[in-house]
Design a protein around this motif. Structure first.
Motif, PDB file in Angstrom:
ATOM      1  N   PRO A 180      28.426  61.052  50.826  1.00  0.00           N
ATOM      2  CA  PRO A 180      28.117  59.949  50.857  1.00  0.00           C
ATOM      3  C   PRO A 180      27.567  59.393  49.484  1.00  0.00           C
ATOM      4  CG  PRO A 180      26.320  61.454  51.337  1.00  0.00           C
ATOM      5  CD  PRO A 180      27.821  62.024  51.194  1.00  0.00           C
ATOM      6  N   LEU A 181      27.600  57.732  49.489  1.00  0.00           N
ATOM      7  CA  LEU A 181      27.140  57.039  48.292  1.00  0.00           C
ATOM      8  C   LEU A 181      25.447  56.612  48.528  1.00  0.00           C
ATOM      9  CD1 LEU A 181      30.313  54.643  47.652  1.00  0.00           C
ATOM     10  CD2 LEU A 181      29.632  57.034  46.437  1.00  0.00           C
ATOM     11  N   HIS A 182      24.737  57.068  47.302  1.00  0.00           N
ATOM     12  CA  HIS A 182      23.479  56.376  47.136  1.00  0.00           C
ATOM     13  C   HIS A 182      23.280  55.554  46.245  1.00  0.00           C
ATOM     14  CE1 HIS A 182      21.430  60.511  49.025  1.00  0.00           C
ATOM     15  NE2 HIS A 182      22.136  59.605  49.761  1.00  0.00           N
ATOM     16  N   PHE A 183      22.925  54.252  46.851  1.00  0.00           N
ATOM     17  CA  PHE A 183      22.756  53.102  45.788  1.00  0.00           C
ATOM     18  C   PHE A 183      21.166  53.048  45.375  1.00  0.00           C
ATOM     19  CE2 PHE A 183      26.040  52.493  48.784  1.00  0.00           C
ATOM     20  CZ  PHE A 183      27.118  51.723  48.017  1.00  0.00           C
ATOM     21  N   ILE A 184      21.248  52.962  43.944  1.00  0.00           N
ATOM     22  CA  ILE A 184      19.965  53.242  43.560  1.00  0.00           C
ATOM     23  C   ILE A 184      19.822  51.793  42.633  1.00  0.00           C
ATOM     24  CG2 ILE A 184      19.735  55.750  43.557  1.00  0.00           C
ATOM     25  CD1 ILE A 184      20.484  55.714  40.358  1.00  0.00           C
ATOM     26  N   ASN A 185      18.338  51.743  42.487  1.00  0.00           N
ATOM     27  CA  ASN A 185      17.759  50.551  41.689  1.00  0.00           C
ATOM     28  C   ASN A 185      17.975  49.124  41.861  1.00  0.00           C
ATOM     29  OD1 ASN A 185      16.481  52.367  39.932  1.00  0.00           O
ATOM     30  ND2 ASN A 185      18.441  52.716  38.622  1.00  0.00           N
ATOM     31  N   GLU A 186      18.508  49.134  43.310  1.00  0.00           N
ATOM     32  CA  GLU A 186      18.965  47.917  43.600  1.00  0.00           C
ATOM     33  C   GLU A 186      17.788  46.564  43.658  1.00  0.00           C
ATOM     34  OE1 GLU A 186      20.303  45.395  47.819  1.00  0.00           O
ATOM     35  OE2 GLU A 186      20.817  47.491  47.743  1.00  0.00           O
ATOM     36  N   ASP A 187      16.613  47.352  43.822  1.00  0.00           N
ATOM     37  CA  ASP A 187      15.646  46.206  43.859  1.00  0.00           C
ATOM     38  C   ASP A 187      15.153  45.613  42.569  1.00  0.00           C
ATOM     39  OD1 ASP A 187      14.714  48.759  43.250  1.00  0.00           O
ATOM     40  OD2 ASP A 187      12.752  48.330  43.887  1.00  0.00           O
ATOM     41  N   ILE A 188      15.611  46.318  41.464  1.00  0.00           N
ATOM     42  CA  ILE A 188      15.133  46.066  40.090  1.00  0.00           C
ATOM     43  C   ILE A 188      16.194  45.306  39.328  1.00  0.00           C
ATOM     44  CG2 ILE A 188      13.392  47.673  39.807  1.00  0.00           C
ATOM     45  CD1 ILE A 188      15.471  49.246  38.016  1.00  0.00           C
ATOM     46  N   SER A 189      17.279  45.196  40.116  1.00  0.00           N
ATOM     47  CA  SER A 189      18.376  44.362  39.383  1.00  0.00           C
ATOM     48  C   SER A 189      18.225  43.010  39.319  1.00  0.00           C
ATOM     49  CB  SER A 189      19.741  44.751  40.191  1.00  0.00           C
ATOM     50  OG  SER A 189      19.955  44.173  41.478  1.00  0.00           O
ATOM     51  N   PRO A 190      18.843  42.204  38.344  1.00  0.00           N
ATOM     52  CA  PRO A 190      18.932  40.738  38.466  1.00  0.00           C
ATOM     53  C   PRO A 190      19.483  40.223  39.815  1.00  0.00           C
ATOM     54  CG  PRO A 190      19.646  41.518  36.480  1.00  0.00           C
ATOM     55  CD  PRO A 190      19.742  42.857  37.239  1.00  0.00           C
ATOM     56  N   ALA A 191      20.461  40.842  40.471  1.00  0.00           N
ATOM     57  CA  ALA A 191      20.990  40.369  41.643  1.00  0.00           C
ATOM     58  C   ALA A 191      19.944  40.780  42.832  1.00  0.00           C
ATOM     59  CB  ALA A 191      22.482  41.040  42.092  1.00  0.00           C
ATOM     60  N   GLY A 192      19.295  41.943  42.823  1.00  0.00           N
ATOM     61  CA  GLY A 192      18.496  42.270  43.752  1.00  0.00           C
ATOM     62  C   GLY A 192      17.229  41.330  43.793  1.00  0.00           C
TER      63      GLY A 192
END
Length: 219
Positions: free
Chosen positions: A107-119
Motif C-alpha cells: 500500500p501507498l501512504h500519503f503524508i504531509n498533504e495537509d501542509i502542502s500548498p495544494a492541500g
C-alpha cells in the motif's frame, strides 16, 4: 518487516460440502502452495483471522504460518469474502523462499498533504490515482508500505511512479517496461470553476425593457 504469526491446523477433508460445514463451525478453509512441497489444505479460526484482516500488514507482509507446530513463511495471495456477511470464505497462501526475489503489492501512504500548498488551497483537488503498487525484492526487504511525501505539492503538479522513494533492495518492475509505465500516482488540479456571468441574458433583458415601455406609452 515484522514477524506476524498465524496459527492453523491441517485438514484432510476437502470439497464444497466440507468447506460449508467448516465455515458453520467458525473455521476458514485455506490452501498453502508453492515451493517444492505439495499444496497443503489447512484450517484457520474465523474470528482471529477476521481481526487480523482489518490490519494492513495482513496483506503486505511475510507471515509465519504455524501449521500444527510447523512454521512456514508465507504471503497472502488471495482472499474470498462473503458478498454481504462478515465472513472470509477462503484464503490462499504462497510459500516464500527467503533467498528468492518475490513480487508483492504494497500500500501507498500519503503524508504531509495537509501542509502542502495544494492541500491548503480549497480550490485544489488532490487526486490519488494509485493506492498500492507492485514491488520486487527479497522477502527480508519487503516493506509494509511506501510513503509518498506531498509536502511540496502545488496546483498542477503530478507525482509519477518513478518519484516514489524506495527502500534499499526494492524495485518497481513496471518501470523497467518503458516511460509509458511511469504512471501518475498523485495529481493536483483545479477543482472549483467560477461560473461565467450570463452577459447575453442580461443584455437581452435590458433590451426588452424599453420596448415594453414604448408599447405602454403607445397605449
Amino acid at each position: 518487516m515484522s514477524n506476524k504469526v498465524i496459527k492453523a491446523t491441517g485438514r484432510s477433508v476437502e470439497g464444497k460440502g466440507a468447506s460449508r460445514r467448516l465455515r458453520h463451525a467458525g473455521k476458514i478453509p485455506a490452501i498453502v502452495y508453492g515451493g517444492t512441497a505439495a499444496p497443503q489444505p489447512v484450517l484457520l479460526d474465523q474470528e482471529k483471522i477476521w481481526v487480523a484482516s482489518q490490519n494492513e500488514w495482513f496483506y503486505s507482509t511475510i507471515l509465519d504460518l504455524d501449521v500444527d507446530g510447523k512454521v512456514e513463511s508465507v504471503l497472502l495471495r488471495d482472499m474470498q469474502r462473503h458478498p454481504y456477511k462478515q465472513i472470509i470464505m477462503h484464503l490462499d497462501f504462497m510459500r516464500v523462499n527467503q533467498k528468492e526475489v518475490l513480487r508483492a503489492s504494497v500500500p501507498l501512504h500519503f503524508i504531509n498533504e495537509d501542509i502542502s500548498p495544494a492541500g491548503k488551497n480549497a480550490d485544489v483537488i488532490i487526486m490519488k490515482e494509485l493506492v498500492q503498487v507492485e514491488v520486487s525484492c527479497l522477502p527480508k526487504d519487503l516493506p509494509e508500505n511506501l510513503q509518498v511525501d506531498l509536502s511540496e505539492l502545488e496546483l498542477g503538479d503530478i507525482i509519477h511512479l518513478s518519484k516514489i522513494q524506495l527502500p534499499e533492495g526494492v524495485e518497481i518492475p513496471s518501470l523497467a517496461l518503458g516511460a509509458e509505465h511511469d504512471v501518475a500516482v498523485v495529481v493536483a488540479r483545479k477543482g472549483r470553476v467560477e461560473a461565467e456571468p450570463e452577459v447575453a441574458d442580461e443584455e437581452a433583458t435590458d433590451a426588452e425593457v424599453p420596448a415594453t415601455k414604448a408599447e405602454k406609452d403607445a397605449e
